[in-house]
Design an enzyme around this catalytic site. Structure first.
Site, PDB file in Angstrom:
ATOM      1  N   GLU A 306      25.815  25.799  21.561  1.00  0.00           N
ATOM      2  CA  GLU A 306      27.159  25.893  20.641  1.00  0.00           C
ATOM      3  C   GLU A 306      27.717  24.860  21.439  1.00  0.00           C
ATOM      4  OE1 GLU A 306      29.029  29.386  19.292  1.00  0.00           O
ATOM      5  OE2 GLU A 306      27.158  28.945  17.204  1.00  0.00           O
ATOM      6  N   ASP A 379      21.757  35.356  13.927  1.00  0.00           N
ATOM      7  CA  ASP A 379      23.240  35.058  14.124  1.00  0.00           C
ATOM      8  C   ASP A 379      23.881  36.945  13.456  1.00  0.00           C
ATOM      9  OD1 ASP A 379      25.222  35.151  14.955  1.00  0.00           O
ATOM     10  OD2 ASP A 379      26.538  33.096  14.200  1.00  0.00           O
ATOM     11  N   GLU A 407      32.164  39.589  10.738  1.00  0.00           N
ATOM     12  CA  GLU A 407      31.975  38.105  10.766  1.00  0.00           C
ATOM     13  C   GLU A 407      31.949  37.700   9.776  1.00  0.00           C
ATOM     14  OE1 GLU A 407      30.817  35.946  13.662  1.00  0.00           O
ATOM     15  OE2 GLU A 407      30.769  33.762  12.687  1.00  0.00           O
TER      16      GLU A 407
HETATM   17  C1  BDP Z   1      28.899  33.226  16.338  1.00  0.00           C
HETATM   18  C2  BDP Z   1      30.136  32.479  15.532  1.00  0.00           C
HETATM   19  C3  BDP Z   1      31.293  32.328  17.173  1.00  0.00           C
HETATM   20  C4  BDP Z   1      30.271  32.706  18.126  1.00  0.00           C
HETATM   21  C5  BDP Z   1      28.893  32.653  18.479  1.00  0.00           C
HETATM   22  C6  BDP Z   1      28.339  33.340  19.326  1.00  0.00           C
HETATM   23  O1  BDP Z   1      30.279  31.999  14.701  1.00  0.00           O
HETATM   24  O2  BDP Z   1      32.735  32.111  16.388  1.00  0.00           O
HETATM   25  O3  BDP Z   1      31.336  31.723  19.438  1.00  0.00           O
HETATM   26  O4  BDP Z   1      29.222  33.345  17.246  1.00  0.00           O
HETATM   27  O5  BDP Z   1      28.083  34.757  19.516  1.00  0.00           O
HETATM   28  O6  BDP Z   1      28.098  34.045  15.168  1.00  0.00           O
HETATM   29  O7  BDP Z   1      28.162  32.768  20.589  1.00  0.00           O
END
Ligand code: BDP
Length: 713
Positions: A306, A379, A407
């Protein structure tokens, strides 16, 4: 005015002292009205001998004194020697050689391990005593919490013969807390430690107590999206202060780091892991950390994920990056937890990317590296099949990452008991070494003989008075810890324990509330993403439905990437005819998942694009089944509300009201999820809604123009 002000203050204090605000979590220690019970337990907690003096022992003493005072109205005497007629002895095994002659203790200690404990009775100089023993003081702390739990649950002690040890070594809470006090994906207020001018040490101690009571032994104090500044001197001094508070409860701290720290904090020209100057920078940093925090557990790393930097920026592999750090942490006893959550906006199915990047590296990681893998390949969705890296990495330590914070499951507004989800993952059979190669047995090291084992939960705590925002979200923190300690426990038994400790010991209350909890996860899956659908949530904040989302910057951030609805059908074809993600699973699972007739119905649309009129083994067409499941999800929330009302007589109005209010919002949200998703999917199926669902009340346009905002807590 002044006088009234004082009276108001006093009333407020009196009220808050008795308020049922959930602050005490499962450590409520309610006073026992029954005099017989007070006498019975009082006889054990009368004279206590603890053969040690240390900060952990001090915590043990404090906990017993408080619990005894609150439950029994009695303060125990801590006696100085074994000659002072102790009724309870809490001491390490080597401090009480007499236990070697007792079959139960002598045998038990051989298998109990470093953090485990035994609780049993024995006679010393002709006097009966209750004993808690272990190889370490940490084990004594866990044993003490176990004993206090038994007392709170009115269990009998005279025949106690308990041997308990954790199945997984590192039982970790990952806090996604930022230095400014905000929490990424946190729904229970601000950070418990960042963003204050003075630390609330009382609260932090209570946080540590709660963790210790369920066996959590490691806390990652900051967000995986870490800034290089996390390793600045002031930040490390702060971390050391936290470590000093948590240490008394057997908790080590870990920090998330930014892989580019040498460049951005150290001023080096790059952060290439194979550059000796970079390694030297890390060595000095790590030495500095251990001077401040001698029991520092290690680093958690999110790299090349990311948009975060990582070794791939320099043409190096995850193994190059992880090993460079691991080598430097090793002499201090530290570990590297390297996350497998990586995906890029390529043409490749996102679900396959973690496996594709890490599988070729199996066997290349040093033995103090753990690859931390999210439960599913996308996720933390309401339901996912297990991540195919479990079982595939056979020469690498693999840890499981679960999300406790909700989340994708309605934040701290929806009541969703997650032990059911956790258990489903833990019990998934990977078939890596034939039948029975469950995720749990891979994570606990028994399948591939790993010595370094780890399970992590992304925390749901914050500074809201009840810690988790929702009284029932506390159960998810509790369940995570209990399963991390012993994954063979069932969601039912954990719920029962938690309800009795948190709400009521009454049998009817227990039945009603546990029923409600156990149906809640399936309800959420049904009203959000049934039949293997996933990633249909609103952009950015992830609360509420947005299945039509097609405007996000990256294809794999859009809902339409995942459901692929068209005039023919719906679902992501990951079969051998599609992206072939099924091939990442071991036989026979790859074949089972590959065939829509054998693929478990809960993963059908995860692995297949299914025609709207396809008849499922339920006898319904896909379209009808989809409608029925969305509808069932909402109706289950109705049932949950009805059950909650039934539970009302058994405990305080304050918590009843708080939960009821949230259930009303949950019911409304579930209804929105159902209608928004079905109306949208109907534009593809062009089929009528089946008559036996609750009629749809709005139009798609209505939901598309609705601004879906998460509740403000
Ligand atoms: C996602 C979240 C994000 C996290 C990412 C992670 O939306 O905020 O930074 O995972 O696990 O689910 O690195």
């Amino acid at each position: 005015m002044r006088k009234w002000g004082w009276i108001f203050l006093l009333v407020a204090i009196a009220f808050s002292a008795t308020a049922e605000d959930g602050y005490k979590l499962w450590l409520r220690y309610p006073y026992k009205d029954n005099a017989q019970q007070r006498t019975y337990y009082g006889s054990y907690l009368r004279n206590i001998y603890i053969g040690h003096h240390s900060p952990i022992v001090q915590s043990i003493r404090e906990e017993i004194s408080m619990a005894s005072q609150e439950m029994l109205g009695q303060s125990p005497t801590f006696v100085a020697s074994l000659d002072d007629s102790p009724t309870l002895i809490i001491t390490t095994f080597d401090n009480l050689p007499i236990l070697k002659k007792d079959n139960f203790f002598a045998k038990g200690l051989k298998k109990v391990g470093r953090e485990g404990y035994l609780i049993g009775n024995t006679s010393i100089d002709g006097r009966q005593c209750l004993i808690i023993t272990s190889l370490t003081e940490q084990g004594l702390l866990y044993g003490t919490f176990h004993l206090l739990r038994m007392i709170a649950l009115n269990e009998s002690l005279e025949k106690a013969q308990i041997i308990s040890s954790p199945r997984i070594g590192f039982r970790v809470l990952n806090h996604w807390d930022n230095p400014d006090g905000s929490i990424e994906r946190g729904y229970a207020g601000h950070s418990l430690w960042y963003g204050y001018s003075t630390l609330d040490t009382v609260r932090l101690k209570d946080y540590a107590r709660a963790n210790a009571s369920i066996g959590i032994n490691t806390v990652v104090i900051n967000n995986v999206n870490a800034s290089p500044a996390m390793l600045a001197d002031t930040s490390l001094l702060f971390a050391a202060r936290l470590a000093n508070i948590f240490r008394r409860y057997g908790i080590q701290i870990m920090m998330s780091i930014n892989f580019s720290s040498p460049k951005y904090l150290g001023g080096l020209s790059n952060s290439d892991p194979l550059n000796p100057t970079v390694a030297e920078w890390w060595k000095n940093k790590i030495d500095e950390i251990y001077r401040l925090i001698p029991d520092f557990a290690g680093f958690l790393v999110k790299a090349n994920s990311e948009g975060l930097p990582g070794p791939q920026d320099y043409g190096r592999t995850h193994a190059d990056g992880a090993n460079m750090l691991a080598r430097l942490l090793k002499p201090h006893g530290g570990i590297v937890v390297w996350r497998a959550f990586v995906y890029a906006p390529t043409q490749e199915d996102r679900a396959k990317q973690g496996y594709n990047e890490f599988y070729p590296l199996d066997g290349q990681f040093l033995d103090n590296v753990v690859i931390q893998i999210k439960n599913g390949p996308i996720d933390f969705q309401p339901r996912e099949p297990f991540h195919p890296l479990f079982g595939a990495l056979q020469k690498t330590n693999t840890g499981l990452e679960l999300q406790i914070t909700q989340e994708y499951l309605g934040f701290s507004t929806h009541l969703v008991y997650l032990a059911t989800l956790y258990k489903e993952v833990l019990e998934s059979d990977t078939y890596a070494r034939g039948k029975g190669s469950t995720v749990a047995r891979i994570v606990d090291g028994s399948i591939f003989s790993n010595k370094l084992t780890l399970i992590a939960g992304v925390a749901n705590t914050g500074n809201s008075r009840n810690w988790c925002g929702h009284h029932f979200a506390q159960a998810n923190w509790y369940a995570f810890g209990r399963l991390a300690w012993d994954h063979t426990l069932t969601p039912e038994s954990i719920a029962n324990e938690w309800i009795k400790l948190t709400f009521s010991n009454n049998d009817s209350a227990l039945k009603i509330i546990s029923n409600l909890m156990l149906m809640s996860h399936e309800a959420a899956v049904n009203y959000m993403t049934p039949l293997g659908l996933h990633h249909l949530m609103s952009y950015n904040h992830h609360y509420g439905p947005q299945p039509w989302l097609d405007t996000a910057a990256r294809p794999d951030w859009n809902s339409i990437y995942y459901h692929r609805a068209d005039s023919i059908g719906i679902g992501f074809d990951r079969s051998s005819k599609g992206s072939n993600a099924v091939a990442q699973y071991f036989p026979p699972l790859n074949r089972i998942f590959d065939d829509p007739n054998t693929c478990p119905i809960e993963f059908l649309l995860w692995f297949h694009h299914i025609p709207w009129n396809y008849t499922l083994n339920t006898g319904n067409t896909l379209w009808t089944e989809l409608c029925l499941r969305y509808d069932r999800g909402v109706k289950t929330v109705d049932t949950m509300m009805m059950l909650w009302k039934k539970a009302q007589p058994y405990f305080d109005a304050e918590r009843f009201g708080a939960v009821e209010k949230k259930l009303i919002r949950q019911r409304n949200d579930a209804h929105i999820w159902k209608e928004a998703c079905l109306l949208y999917f109907q534009t593809f199926s062009r089929l009528p809604f089946p008559p036996n669902i609750e009629p749809i009340t709005q139009t798609l346009q209505y939901y598309k123009s609705m601004k879906i905002e998460p509740p403000i807590e």
